[in-house]
Enzyme design. Structure first.
Site, PDB file in Angstrom:
ATOM      1  N   LEU A   1      13.384  -2.657   4.621  1.00 32.23           N
ATOM      2  CA  LEU A   1      13.015  -4.082   3.344  1.00 32.23           C
ATOM      3  C   LEU A   1      12.938  -5.179   3.903  1.00 32.23           C
ATOM      4  CD1 LEU A   1      15.708  -2.368   0.802  1.00 32.23           C
ATOM      5  CD2 LEU A   1      13.347  -2.186   0.829  1.00 32.23           C
TER       6      LEU A   1
ATOM      7  N   LYS B   1      -2.981  -2.542  16.527  1.00 30.47           N
ATOM      8  CA  LYS B   1      -3.323  -0.850  15.523  1.00 30.47           C
ATOM      9  C   LYS B   1      -4.229  -0.465  16.538  1.00 30.47           C
ATOM     10  CE  LYS B   1      -1.475  -1.978  11.389  1.00 30.47           C
ATOM     11  NZ  LYS B   1      -0.931  -0.828  10.630  1.00 30.47           N
TER      12      LYS B   1
ATOM     13  N   TYR C   1      -3.129  -8.543  16.253  1.00 31.90           N
ATOM     14  CA  TYR C   1      -2.792  -7.572  14.940  1.00 31.90           C
ATOM     15  C   TYR C   1      -3.943  -6.528  15.218  1.00 31.90           C
ATOM     16  CZ  TYR C   1      -3.433  -5.453  10.438  1.00 31.90           C
ATOM     17  OH  TYR C   1      -3.239  -4.633   9.355  1.00 31.90           O
TER      18      TYR C   1
ATOM     19  N   ILE D   1       0.950  -1.225   0.006  1.00 38.53           N
ATOM     20  CA  ILE D   1      -0.051   0.064   0.258  1.00 38.53           C
ATOM     21  C   ILE D   1       0.832   1.247   0.006  1.00 38.53           C
ATOM     22  CG2 ILE D   1      -2.025   1.159   1.326  1.00 38.53           C
ATOM     23  CD1 ILE D   1      -2.758  -1.465   2.519  1.00 38.53           C
TER      24      ILE D   1
ATOM     25  N   ILE E   1     -11.402 -22.841  -0.356  1.00 42.13           N
ATOM     26  CA  ILE E   1     -12.307 -21.772   0.070  1.00 42.13           C
ATOM     27  C   ILE E   1     -12.511 -22.041   1.602  1.00 42.13           C
ATOM     28  CG2 ILE E   1     -14.680 -20.954  -0.406  1.00 42.13           C
ATOM     29  CD1 ILE E   1     -14.292 -21.916  -3.284  1.00 42.13           C
TER      30      ILE E   1
ATOM     31  N   ASP F   1      12.323   2.683   4.492  1.00 43.46           N
ATOM     32  CA  ASP F   1      11.822   1.090   4.752  1.00 43.46           C
ATOM     33  C   ASP F   1      13.167   0.347   5.037  1.00 43.46           C
ATOM     34  OD1 ASP F   1       9.162  -0.189   2.978  1.00 43.46           O
ATOM     35  OD2 ASP F   1      10.802  -1.549   3.772  1.00 43.46           O
TER      36      ASP F   1
ATOM     37  N   PHE G   1       3.079   3.150   7.130  1.00 46.75           N
ATOM     38  CA  PHE G   1       2.743   1.965   6.705  1.00 46.75           C
ATOM     39  C   PHE G   1       3.370   0.820   7.037  1.00 46.75           C
ATOM     40  CE2 PHE G   1       1.815   5.064   3.424  1.00 46.75           C
ATOM     41  CZ  PHE G   1       0.539   5.056   3.087  1.00 46.75           C
TER      42      PHE G   1
HETATM   43  N1  UDP Z   1      -9.883 -16.601   1.748  1.00 50.28           N
HETATM   44  C1  UDP Z   1     -10.160 -17.951   1.022  1.00 50.28           C
HETATM   45  N2  UDP Z   1      -9.160 -18.535   0.895  1.00 50.28           N
HETATM   46  C2  UDP Z   1      -7.742 -18.100   0.807  1.00 50.28           C
HETATM   47  C3  UDP Z   1      -7.607 -16.912   1.226  1.00 50.28           C
HETATM   48  C4  UDP Z   1      -8.820 -16.110   1.822  1.00 50.28           C
HETATM   49  O1  UDP Z   1     -11.236 -18.380   0.846  1.00 50.28           O
HETATM   50  O2  UDP Z   1      -6.752 -19.081   0.373  1.00 50.28           O
HETATM   51  C5  UDP Z   1     -11.116 -15.939   2.065  1.00 50.28           C
HETATM   52  C6  UDP Z   1     -11.280 -15.580   3.783  1.00 50.28           C
HETATM   53  O3  UDP Z   1     -11.647 -16.558   4.600  1.00 50.28           O
HETATM   54  C7  UDP Z   1     -11.888 -14.118   3.486  1.00 50.28           C
HETATM   55  C8  UDP Z   1     -11.759 -13.712   2.187  1.00 50.28           C
HETATM   56  O4  UDP Z   1     -11.264 -14.784   1.369  1.00 50.28           O
HETATM   57  O5  UDP Z   1     -13.196 -14.432   3.853  1.00 50.28           O
HETATM   58  C9  UDP Z   1     -10.620 -12.462   2.285  1.00 50.28           C
HETATM   59  O6  UDP Z   1      -9.214 -12.986   3.135  1.00 50.28           O
HETATM   60  P1  UDP Z   1      -8.168 -12.348   2.774  1.00 50.28           P
HETATM   61  O7  UDP Z   1      -6.877 -13.227   3.553  1.00 50.28           O
HETATM   62  O8  UDP Z   1      -7.711 -11.750   1.362  1.00 50.28           O
HETATM   63  O9  UDP Z   1      -8.101 -10.941   3.369  1.00 50.28           O
HETATM   64  P2  UDP Z   1      -8.818 -10.729   4.985  1.00 50.28           P
HETATM   65  O10 UDP Z   1     -10.238 -10.508   4.823  1.00 50.28           O
HETATM   66  O11 UDP Z   1      -8.299 -11.926   5.888  1.00 50.28           O
HETATM   67  O12 UDP Z   1      -8.254  -9.537   5.499  1.00 50.28           O
END
Ligand code: UDP
Length: 325
Positions: free
Chosen positions: A33, A142, A138, A12, A204, A31, A70
C-alpha cells in the site's frame, strides 16, 4: 487455480485481479500500500506486506499456483533523478521475490514489463525483435528483471511471461476501479485534473516532433485489454511455455488527438498550453502486437473512445462529482 497478485492494489494489478475473479480464479492480493490503495483491492483477500518480507511471502506462496508481479515504481522522470530507488525496488527487491518463488513450488510467473525496455527504437511498429536498449533507469531496471527471468527459466524451469505494456489507460467499465497516482503524470488523468481546475493547465510537451500534427504518438491500450491478456498468459504458462510479449493495440494516437477525444467525450474544454518537450520522450511508440495475438489468441478490442469514456466515468465517480459532468 489460485493466483497471487502482487501489487494488486495498484492500477493495472487491481484490474487484473478483477478480471481473474470474473473468470473464476481464486485471487489473493499482496501489496504494501505504499502506492496502492486498499479501496482498489476491496472484495479481495488483501495481505499487506512488503515483497522483501520473505517469511510472509513464503507463507502466502504455499497457498497459490501462480504469481503475477505488478509491484514497481514507474515514473520515468523520477527514475532519472532517483535511480537508487528504482534499482533497489524494481530489481533488488524484485529478485528477492523471484527467489522466494523459486524456493516455493510455484513455477508460473507473470511480470509487468514495459515498452521502455526498447528505449528509442529505430523502427515503428515495435516488434519483440527490436533491440532492448532502455534510455532511463526505469526501463533498465525492468530489462534487468527480464534477463533474470530468462536465466531462471533456462536453469530452474521457472516459466514466465513478461508483458511489455504500451500506454495503459482507461478504467474498468463498472466505474468502481481506475487509475489513481500521486502525483499524477499521465496524459488522460492530468487532462481531467486540468478540467477540474485541480492543477494548472495541461502542458502539451512539444509540438515539433516528426509526427503528423507535431505532438508525440503513443499506443494507448485499455487496462482491461491488458488484464485479459494476463489470463491468457496464465493459460500459456499452464501449457508449459514462456514468452516475452508486447501488449499494445498496434495503433498510435497523438497528444492532440487524445485531447480532442477527451473534449468530445467529456463535453468540457481542456485548459492547455504548448510547452517544451519533456526530456526523454521518444516521438513515437507503437506496438506490433502480432506475437501476443498469435500465441495467446488475444487482441486489444477497446478503442480510444472507450478508454477515455471509462476513464472519465471513473474520474467522475472518484470525485463524487457527477453534477459537473
Ligand atoms: N504528455 C503531455 N502532457 C502531460 C502528460 C503527458 O503532453 O501533462 C504527453 C507525453 O509527452 C507523451 C504522452 O502525453 O507524449 C503520454 O505521456 P504519459 O506520461 O501519459 O505516458 P508515457 O508515454 O510517458 O508512458
Amino acid at each position: 487455480m489460485s493466483v497471487l497478485v502482487i501489487g494488486g492494489a495498484g492500477y493495472i494489478g487491481s484490474h487484473a485481479a478483477h478480471a481473474l475473479k470474473r473468470k473464476g480464479y481464486k485471487v489473493i492480493i499482496y501489496d504494501n500500500l505504499s502506492t496502492g490503495h486498499a479501496s482498489l483491492a476491496s472484495g479481495f483477500e488483501l495481505i499487506v506486506g512488503d515483497i522483501s518480507d520473505t517469511p510472509k511471502l513464503a507463507a502466502v506462496l504455499r497457498r497459490v499456483d501462480s504469481v503475477m508481479h505488478f509491484a514497481a515504481h514507474a515514473y520515468v522522470g523520477e527514475s532519472v533523478s532517483h535511480p537508487r530507488k528504482y534499482f533497489q525496488n524494481n530489481l533488488v527487491v524484485g529478485l528477492s521475490l523471484l527467489d522466494a518463488v523459486l524456493d516455493s513450488r510455484v513455477r508460473k510467473f507473470i511480470f509487468s514489463s514495459t515498452c521502455a525496455v526498447y528505449g528509442n527504437p529505430a523502427k515503428i511498429p515495435i516488434t519483440e525483435e527490436t533491440p532492448r536498449l532502455p534510455v532511463n533507469p526505469y526501463g533498465a531496471s525492468k530489462l534487468a528483471f527480464e534477463y533474470a527471468l530468462e536465466a531462471y527459466d533456462r536453469a530452474y524451469g521457472l516459466r514466465f511471461v513478461s508483458f511489455r505494456y504500451f500506454n495503459a489507460s482507461g478504467a474498468d467499465e463498472s466505474g468502481l476501479i481506475g487509475e489513481i497516482h500521486d502525483p499524477e503524470t499521465h496524459l488522460i488523468p492530468v487532462a481531467f485534473e486540468a478540467i477540474h481546475a485541480e492543477r494548472g493547465v495541461l502542458e502539451i510537451y512539444g509540438d515539433d516532433y516528426p509526427t503528423p500534427d507535431g505532438t508525440c504518438v503513443r499506443d494507448y491500450i485499455h487496462v482491461n485489454d491488458l488484464a485479459e491478456a494476463h489470463i491468457l498468459g496464465l493459460e500459456h504458462l499452464e501449457r508449459g511455455n514462456s514468452a516475452e510479449l508486447n501488449l499494445g493495440t498496434g495503433r498510435g494516437h497523438s497528444v492532440r488527438e487524445v485531447i480532442s477525444t477527451i473534449e468530445r467525450i467529456s463535453g468540457r474544454e481542456v485548459p492547455k498550453r504548448m510547452s517544451p518537450r519533456r526530456p526523454g520522450d521518444p516521438s513515437e511508440l507503437v506496438a506490433d502486437p502480432t506475437r501476443a495475438e498469435k500465441l495467446l489468441s488475444w487482441k486489444a478490442t477497446r478503442s480510444l473512445e472507450e478508454i477515455v469514456s471509462t476513464a472519465w466515468k471513473w474520474s467522475q465517480n472518484k470525485r463524487g462529482a457527477t453534477s459537473t459532468n
